[in-house]
Design a protein around this motif. Structure first.
Motif, PDB file in Angstrom:
ATOM      1  N   VAL A  82      66.383  63.214  54.070  1.00  0.00           N
ATOM      2  CA  VAL A  82      67.656  63.908  54.268  1.00  0.00           C
ATOM      3  C   VAL A  82      68.276  64.142  52.895  1.00  0.00           C
ATOM      4  O   VAL A  82      68.521  63.197  52.143  1.00  0.00           O
ATOM      5  N   ILE A  83      68.529  65.413  52.577  1.00  0.00           N
ATOM      6  CA  ILE A  83      69.128  65.798  51.298  1.00  0.00           C
ATOM      7  C   ILE A  83      70.421  66.539  51.594  1.00  0.00           C
ATOM      8  O   ILE A  83      70.409  67.559  52.290  1.00  0.00           O
ATOM      9  N   VAL A  84      71.531  66.010  51.075  1.00  0.00           N
ATOM     10  CA  VAL A  84      72.838  66.625  51.294  1.00  0.00           C
ATOM     11  C   VAL A  84      73.417  66.995  49.939  1.00  0.00           C
ATOM     12  O   VAL A  84      73.568  66.137  49.065  1.00  0.00           O
ATOM     13  N   ASN A  85      73.740  68.275  49.767  1.00  0.00           N
ATOM     14  CA  ASN A  85      74.301  68.809  48.520  1.00  0.00           C
ATOM     15  C   ASN A  85      73.461  68.428  47.292  1.00  0.00           C
ATOM     16  O   ASN A  85      73.986  68.054  46.248  1.00  0.00           O
ATOM     17  N   GLY A  86      72.151  68.457  47.441  1.00  0.00           N
ATOM     18  CA  GLY A  86      71.251  68.241  46.320  1.00  0.00           C
ATOM     19  C   GLY A  86      70.850  66.816  46.027  1.00  0.00           C
ATOM     20  O   GLY A  86      70.032  66.577  45.147  1.00  0.00           O
ATOM     21  N   SER A  87      71.384  65.843  46.749  1.00  0.00           N
ATOM     22  CA  SER A  87      70.991  64.456  46.483  1.00  0.00           C
ATOM     23  C   SER A  87      70.541  63.782  47.775  1.00  0.00           C
ATOM     24  O   SER A  87      70.996  64.129  48.870  1.00  0.00           O
ATOM     25  N   ALA A  88      69.646  62.804  47.629  1.00  0.00           N
ATOM     26  CA  ALA A  88      69.118  62.082  48.788  1.00  0.00           C
ATOM     27  C   ALA A  88      70.245  61.350  49.497  1.00  0.00           C
ATOM     28  O   ALA A  88      71.129  60.776  48.859  1.00  0.00           O
ATOM     29  N   SER A  89      70.214  61.385  50.806  1.00  0.00           N
ATOM     30  CA  SER A  89      71.287  60.791  51.592  1.00  0.00           C
ATOM     31  C   SER A  89      70.723  60.351  52.935  1.00  0.00           C
ATOM     32  O   SER A  89      69.517  60.304  53.121  1.00  0.00           O
ATOM     33  N   GLY A  90      71.614  60.069  53.868  1.00  0.00           N
ATOM     34  CA  GLY A  90      71.223  59.700  55.222  1.00  0.00           C
ATOM     35  C   GLY A  90      71.820  60.661  56.222  1.00  0.00           C
ATOM     36  O   GLY A  90      72.604  61.554  55.879  1.00  0.00           O
ATOM     37  N   LEU A  91      71.472  60.471  57.479  1.00  0.00           N
ATOM     38  CA  LEU A  91      71.964  61.358  58.534  1.00  0.00           C
ATOM     39  C   LEU A  91      73.477  61.286  58.670  1.00  0.00           C
ATOM     40  O   LEU A  91      74.117  62.268  59.028  1.00  0.00           O
ATOM     41  N   GLY A  92      74.067  60.166  58.335  1.00  0.00           N
ATOM     42  CA  GLY A  92      75.520  60.011  58.431  1.00  0.00           C
ATOM     43  C   GLY A  92      76.296  60.936  57.520  1.00  0.00           C
ATOM     44  O   GLY A  92      77.472  61.213  57.753  1.00  0.00           O
ATOM     45  N   ALA A  93      75.662  61.460  56.476  1.00  0.00           N
ATOM     46  CA  ALA A  93      76.335  62.367  55.547  1.00  0.00           C
ATOM     47  C   ALA A  93      76.306  63.818  56.024  1.00  0.00           C
ATOM     48  O   ALA A  93      77.012  64.662  55.481  1.00  0.00           O
ATOM     49  N   VAL A  94      75.508  64.104  57.027  1.00  0.00           N
ATOM     50  CA  VAL A  94      75.420  65.476  57.565  1.00  0.00           C
ATOM     51  C   VAL A  94      76.554  65.661  58.567  1.00  0.00           C
ATOM     52  O   VAL A  94      76.752  64.837  59.462  1.00  0.00           O
ATOM     53  N   ARG A  95      77.313  66.731  58.405  1.00  0.00           N
ATOM     54  CA  ARG A  95      78.473  67.000  59.253  1.00  0.00           C
ATOM     55  C   ARG A  95      78.313  68.332  59.984  1.00  0.00           C
ATOM     56  O   ARG A  95      77.679  69.259  59.469  1.00  0.00           O
ATOM     57  N   PRO A  96      78.900  68.447  61.178  1.00  0.00           N
ATOM     58  CA  PRO A  96      78.884  69.734  61.876  1.00  0.00           C
ATOM     59  C   PRO A  96      79.528  70.818  61.025  1.00  0.00           C
ATOM     60  O   PRO A  96      80.506  70.574  60.315  1.00  0.00           O
ATOM     61  N   GLY A  97      78.942  72.002  61.049  1.00  0.00           N
ATOM     62  CA  GLY A  97      79.441  73.122  60.271  1.00  0.00           C
ATOM     63  C   GLY A  97      78.680  73.331  58.975  1.00  0.00           C
ATOM     64  O   GLY A  97      78.805  74.387  58.349  1.00  0.00           O
TER      65      GLY A  97
END
Length: 120
Positions: A82-97
């Protein structure tokens, strides 16, 4: 019975093991997965995120004359990147929209995400 018929009957009895005919064309059919995994991807907007059961619902971007479902539900595993805004993350950092690109595999009706790339 003649010797030839007796031999043929013996071969047929050996070939029919446990009710399955073990002919060369389907001899390995029992060990092969009937529905192989197919590569899939979806690009669109995150509709919902459930961290409890590790699922992600994506509303795909519209494409002219596309017959695939517009809303797609992916299951995530412990090996899903899971990559959020260019850095490795978890599913909890993914938001609707969020805008998202999901790649993974489909086996029968189950979609499993291998990589999720989300951003604003």
């Amino acid at each position: 019975m003649s010797r030839r018929l007796h031999r043929a009957a013996g071969l047929i009895a050996v070939a029919v093991a446990g009710g399955q005919i073990m002919a060369p064309g389907n001899a390995w059919a029992a060990s092969i997965d009937p529905s192989p995994a197919v590569a899939v991807s979806a690009v669109g907007t995150v509709t919902s995120v459930r961290t409890v059961d590790s699922t992600l619902v994506v509303t795909r971007a519209y494409r002219f004359r596309d017959s695939r479902p517009k809303t797609v539900k992916f299951s995530l595993t412990s090996s899903t990147a899971v990559i959020v805004n260019g850095s490795a993350s978890g599913l909890g950092a993914v938001r609707p929209g969020m805008q998202v690109t999901v790649t993974g595999t489909q086996t029968s009706s189950t979609l499993v995400a291998a990589k999720v790339v989300a951003g604003r």
